[in-house]
Write a protein that holds these residues in place. Structure first.
Motif, mmCIF file in Angstrom:
data_model
loop_
_atom_site.group_PDB
_atom_site.id
_atom_site.type_symbol
_atom_site.label_atom_id
_atom_site.label_comp_id
_atom_site.label_asym_id
_atom_site.label_seq_id
_atom_site.Cartn_x
_atom_site.Cartn_y
_atom_site.Cartn_z
ATOM 1 N N VAL A 21 40.118 48.057 49.264
ATOM 2 C CA VAL A 21 41.186 47.114 49.545
ATOM 3 C C VAL A 21 41.501 46.413 48.237
ATOM 4 N N GLU A 22 42.784 46.233 47.955
ATOM 5 C CA GLU A 22 43.187 45.524 46.741
ATOM 6 C C GLU A 22 44.113 44.373 47.105
ATOM 7 N N LEU A 23 43.995 43.295 46.348
ATOM 8 C CA LEU A 23 44.793 42.097 46.559
ATOM 9 C C LEU A 23 45.202 41.554 45.202
ATOM 10 N N ARG A 24 46.472 41.215 45.063
ATOM 11 C CA ARG A 24 46.976 40.603 43.832
ATOM 12 C C ARG A 24 47.580 39.258 44.197
ATOM 13 N N LEU A 25 47.118 38.213 43.495
ATOM 14 C CA LEU A 25 47.564 36.852 43.764
ATOM 15 C C LEU A 25 47.909 36.157 42.458
ATOM 16 N N PRO A 26 48.754 35.152 42.513
ATOM 17 C CA PRO A 26 48.931 34.338 41.307
ATOM 18 C C PRO A 26 47.576 33.725 40.927
ATOM 19 N N ALA A 27 47.287 33.669 39.653
ATOM 20 C CA ALA A 27 46.017 33.087 39.182
ATOM 21 C C ALA A 27 46.142 31.575 39.227
ATOM 22 N N TYR A 31 45.624 29.622 45.700
ATOM 23 C CA TYR A 31 45.535 30.880 46.438
ATOM 24 C C TYR A 31 44.099 31.338 46.679
ATOM 25 N N ALA A 32 43.122 30.558 46.217
ATOM 26 C CA ALA A 32 41.716 30.946 46.388
ATOM 27 C C ALA A 32 41.343 31.064 47.860
ATOM 28 N N SER A 33 41.949 30.256 48.711
ATOM 29 C CA SER A 33 41.626 30.324 50.136
ATOM 30 C C SER A 33 42.047 31.662 50.738
ATOM 31 N N VAL A 34 43.101 32.255 50.229
ATOM 32 C CA VAL A 34 43.526 33.573 50.703
ATOM 33 C C VAL A 34 42.449 34.609 50.377
ATOM 34 N N LEU A 35 41.919 34.534 49.180
ATOM 35 C CA LEU A 35 40.859 35.452 48.767
ATOM 36 C C LEU A 35 39.597 35.251 49.612
ATOM 37 N N ARG A 36 39.212 34.015 49.834
ATOM 38 C CA ARG A 36 38.028 33.736 50.666
ATOM 39 C C ARG A 36 38.221 34.237 52.095
ATOM 40 N N THR A 37 39.406 34.036 52.637
ATOM 41 C CA THR A 37 39.674 34.464 54.012
ATOM 42 C C THR A 37 39.633 35.976 54.138
ATOM 43 N N ALA A 59 30.085 32.556 47.203
ATOM 44 C CA ALA A 59 30.001 33.394 45.998
ATOM 45 C C ALA A 59 31.393 33.755 45.491
ATOM 46 N N VAL A 60 32.285 34.098 46.392
ATOM 47 C CA VAL A 60 33.653 34.457 46.002
ATOM 48 C C VAL A 60 34.370 33.241 45.428
ATOM 49 N N SER A 61 34.139 32.079 45.979
ATOM 50 C CA SER A 61 34.746 30.864 45.435
ATOM 51 C C SER A 61 34.296 30.623 44.001
ATOM 52 N N GLU A 62 33.005 30.790 43.753
ATOM 53 C CA GLU A 62 32.480 30.597 42.398
ATOM 54 C C GLU A 62 33.029 31.656 41.437
ATOM 55 N N ALA A 63 33.062 32.898 41.887
ATOM 56 C CA ALA A 63 33.577 33.974 41.031
ATOM 57 C C ALA A 63 35.053 33.735 40.706
ATOM 58 N N ALA A 64 35.824 33.362 41.705
ATOM 59 C CA ALA A 64 37.248 33.102 41.476
ATOM 60 C C ALA A 64 37.437 31.919 40.523
ATOM 61 N N ALA A 65 36.637 30.882 40.692
ATOM 62 C CA ALA A 65 36.742 29.713 39.808
ATOM 63 C C ALA A 65 36.460 30.103 38.360
ATOM 64 N N VAL A 76 47.999 37.088 36.788
ATOM 65 C CA VAL A 76 47.791 37.562 38.152
ATOM 66 C C VAL A 76 46.295 37.758 38.354
ATOM 67 N N LEU A 77 45.795 37.328 39.502
ATOM 68 C CA LEU A 77 44.402 37.545 39.871
ATOM 69 C C LEU A 77 44.332 38.882 40.600
ATOM 70 N N ASP A 78 43.641 39.851 40.005
ATOM 71 C CA ASP A 78 43.477 41.172 40.603
ATOM 72 C C ASP A 78 42.127 41.212 41.307
ATOM 73 N N CYS A 79 42.134 41.484 42.596
ATOM 74 C CA CYS A 79 40.908 41.510 43.387
ATOM 75 C C CYS A 79 40.798 42.866 44.058
#
Length: 140
Positions: A21-27, A31-37, A59-65, A76-79
């Motif tokens: 699964v891939e997700l692209r978000l503005p850095a 938008y961190a809550s979208v990634l966590r969800t 862990a994802v919150s820390e990594a994103a931060a 762009v944040l590539d996940c």
């Protein structure tokens, strides 16, 4: 209406590759809550325990931060997620022209290293990437 079947979560594609699964978000931290969800939803589909899912969200919150701190303005944040039968591998990255060296003494890294089964940071000119793998506590 006809029913469609979907492959088993955590299985492999018809070509024998793990599900991805891939997700692209503005850095942007907004938008961190979208990634966590999304992460929590994928872990729930893998039957991770509630405690596993909460640890993964942290862990994802820390990594994103970590990545957001290094990301260039407007990046762009590539996940990407690789889904296994009992594990979730996650990569979070963003463009960073002049990233700092990873701080393995930081609180964020200590949290990430404690909660993830595997964790790594790649800090090279042009890109800052955090990778982690989390396995279900139910895995034998």
């Amino acid at each position: 209406m006809s029913e469609t079947s979907s492959p088993a979560v955590g299985g492999t594609t018809a070509a024998g590759r793990p599900d991805e699964v891939e997700l692209r978000l503005p850095a942007d931290g907004a938008y961190a809550s979208v990634l966590r969800t999304l992460t929590a939803g994928l872990a729930a589909r893998l039957d991770f325990t509630i405690d596993d899912i909460e640890d993964l969200r942290i862990a994802v919150s820390e990594a994103a931060a970590m990545v957001l701190d290094e990301a260039d303005p407007g990046a762009v944040l590539d996940c990407s997620f690789r889904i296994g039968a009992d594990r979730l591998a996650l990569t979070i990255a963003a463009d960073a022209l002049a990233p700092t060296a990873p701080d393995y003494e930081s609180f964020g890294w200590q949290v990430l290293a404690t909660l993830a089964d595997e964790a790594a940071i790649d800090s090279v000119a042009g890109r800052y990437t955090v990778r982690l793998v989390v396995r279900s506590s139910l895995a034998s």
